[in-house]
Design a protein around this motif. Structure first.
Motif, short mmCIF file in Angstrom:
data_model
loop_
_atom_site.label_atom_id
_atom_site.label_comp_id
_atom_site.label_asym_id
_atom_site.label_seq_id
_atom_site.Cartn_x
_atom_site.Cartn_y
_atom_site.Cartn_z
N TRP A 1 8.95 26.92 -29.34
CA TRP A 1 8.86 28.33 -28.96
C TRP A 1 10.24 28.98 -28.95
CZ3 TRP A 1 4.62 27.54 -24.74
CH2 TRP A 1 3.37 27.40 -25.37
N GLN A 2 11.27 28.21 -28.66
CA GLN A 2 12.62 28.78 -28.66
C GLN A 2 13.04 29.23 -30.06
OE1 GLN A 2 15.92 26.09 -27.78
NE2 GLN A 2 16.87 27.72 -26.57
N VAL A 3 12.86 28.37 -31.07
CA VAL A 3 13.28 28.76 -32.42
C VAL A 3 12.40 29.88 -32.95
CG1 VAL A 3 11.95 27.04 -33.77
CG2 VAL A 3 14.14 27.91 -34.64
N ARG A 4 11.11 29.84 -32.68
CA ARG A 4 10.23 30.92 -33.13
C ARG A 4 10.58 32.23 -32.44
NH1 ARG A 4 4.49 27.78 -33.19
NH2 ARG A 4 4.00 29.49 -31.76
N ASP A 5 10.92 32.17 -31.16
CA ASP A 5 11.31 33.38 -30.43
C ASP A 5 12.59 33.97 -31.01
OD1 ASP A 5 10.96 35.23 -28.17
OD2 ASP A 5 12.75 34.26 -27.36
N LEU A 6 13.57 33.11 -31.28
CA LEU A 6 14.84 33.60 -31.85
C LEU A 6 14.62 34.31 -33.18
CD1 LEU A 6 17.28 30.62 -31.19
CD2 LEU A 6 17.47 32.92 -30.27
N ARG B 1 -3.73 25.75 -43.49
CA ARG B 1 -2.82 26.90 -43.47
C ARG B 1 -1.42 26.44 -43.06
NH1 ARG B 1 -7.41 28.94 -44.65
NH2 ARG B 1 -7.85 31.14 -44.43
N ILE B 2 -0.43 27.10 -43.63
CA ILE B 2 0.96 26.90 -43.24
C ILE B 2 1.43 28.22 -42.64
CG2 ILE B 2 3.32 26.46 -44.05
CD1 ILE B 2 2.03 25.00 -46.46
N GLY B 3 2.15 28.14 -41.55
CA GLY B 3 2.65 29.36 -40.93
C GLY B 3 3.83 29.11 -40.03
N ARG B 4 4.32 30.20 -39.47
CA ARG B 4 5.45 30.18 -38.54
C ARG B 4 6.68 29.50 -39.16
NH1 ARG B 4 1.70 32.86 -36.27
NH2 ARG B 4 1.38 32.86 -34.03
N VAL B 5 6.84 29.64 -40.48
CA VAL B 5 7.98 29.03 -41.16
C VAL B 5 9.23 29.81 -40.77
CG1 VAL B 5 8.99 28.41 -43.39
CG2 VAL B 5 6.48 28.36 -43.08
N CYS B 6 10.22 29.12 -40.23
CA CYS B 6 11.44 29.82 -39.82
C CYS B 6 12.62 28.85 -39.76
CB CYS B 6 11.25 30.50 -38.47
SG CYS B 6 10.85 29.41 -37.09
N THR B 7 13.79 29.41 -39.94
CA THR B 7 15.03 28.65 -39.84
C THR B 7 16.02 29.44 -38.99
OG1 THR B 7 14.68 27.58 -41.97
CG2 THR B 7 16.94 27.60 -41.14
N ARG B 8 16.65 28.76 -38.08
CA ARG B 8 17.65 29.38 -37.23
C ARG B 8 18.75 29.98 -38.10
NH1 ARG B 8 19.32 24.76 -34.33
NH2 ARG B 8 21.25 24.99 -35.48
N ARG B 9 19.24 31.14 -37.74
CA ARG B 9 20.21 31.88 -38.55
C ARG B 9 21.40 31.01 -38.98
NH1 ARG B 9 21.59 37.74 -38.24
NH2 ARG B 9 20.10 37.70 -36.53
N ASP B 10 21.97 30.25 -38.08
CA ASP B 10 23.16 29.46 -38.41
C ASP B 10 22.85 28.23 -39.27
OD1 ASP B 10 21.93 28.37 -35.95
OD2 ASP B 10 23.60 26.95 -36.02
N ALA B 11 21.57 27.94 -39.49
CA ALA B 11 21.18 26.78 -40.30
C ALA B 11 20.64 27.19 -41.67
CB ALA B 11 20.15 25.94 -39.55
N ARG B 12 20.64 28.47 -41.97
CA ARG B 12 20.09 28.95 -43.24
C ARG B 12 21.00 28.60 -44.41
NH1 ARG B 12 18.28 34.47 -40.44
NH2 ARG B 12 16.61 33.51 -39.21
N GLY B 13 20.39 28.55 -45.58
CA GLY B 13 21.14 28.27 -46.80
C GLY B 13 21.28 26.78 -47.10
N ARG B 14 20.63 25.94 -46.34
CA ARG B 14 20.71 24.48 -46.55
C ARG B 14 19.45 23.91 -47.19
NH1 ARG B 14 22.54 22.89 -40.48
NH2 ARG B 14 24.19 24.44 -40.26
N GLY B 15 18.47 24.76 -47.47
CA GLY B 15 17.24 24.30 -48.09
C GLY B 15 16.26 23.64 -47.14
N LEU B 16 16.44 23.83 -45.85
CA LEU B 16 15.60 23.14 -44.86
C LEU B 16 14.13 23.59 -44.92
CD1 LEU B 16 18.06 23.14 -41.81
CD2 LEU B 16 17.53 21.24 -43.38
N SER B 17 13.89 24.88 -45.01
CA SER B 17 12.50 25.34 -45.09
C SER B 17 11.82 24.81 -46.35
CB SER B 17 12.42 26.88 -45.07
OG SER B 17 12.73 27.36 -43.79
#
Length: 145
Positions: free
Chosen positions: A20-25, A73-89
């Motif tokens: 819930w913390q990462v989704r909230d952010l 179904r797939i949903g709530r896909v998100c990546t923390r701002r400082d972790a973006r650009g690494r291909g994690l999603s």
């Protein structure tokens, strides 16, 4: 590093907090979604949560479940701002395909990500719609079996 996958009924209190913390952010703070995130699906046995984590918590996350129509179904896909650009999603999406790709998969993509999901074999399967104040498109990926 492989992602962690945990069934909704197996999440610890700390896991629920981190999810819930990462989704909230991402959804509430960054994207200013205007609908509640908690929808009654997170703690179900048929829901699976997938994520990568680092010292700051969950860095990338998604949720998958089988809907009442029998389609995953797939949903709530998100990546923390400082972790973006690494291909994690993308790695999380690929891991879902590895586990459940024999069957049809569906998702509601934020409209600006339609081409990104197309790169994973998803195609638009309906009219655009607004969810949580954000433009979305329904997308599907046929099963490989």
């Amino acid at each position: 590093m492989d992602p962690t996958f945990v069934a909704g009924d197996r999440l610890s209190a700390a896991d629920v907090y981190a999810v819930w913390q990462v989704r909230d952010l991402v959804f509430a703070v960054e994207q200013r979604c205007d609908e509640p995130d908690v929808d009654g699906l997170d703690l179900l046995a048929g829901t699976t949560h997938g994520w990568f984590a680092d010292d700051a918590g969950l860095s990338s996350y998604l949720r998958t479940f089988v809907a009442t129509d029998g389609i995953r179904r797939i949903g709530r896909v998100c990546t923390r701002r400082d972790a973006r650009g690494r291909g994690l999603s993308g790695r999380l999406i690929t891991a879902v395909h590895d586990r459940w790709g024999d069957d049809e998969l569906r998702l509601g993509a934020q409209a600006y990500l339609e081409q990104w999901y197309a790169g994973f074999g998803y195609t638009r399967c309906g009219d655009p719609y607004v969810e949580a104040g954000i433009d979305h498109v329904p997308m599907r990926r046929p099963g490989t079996s």
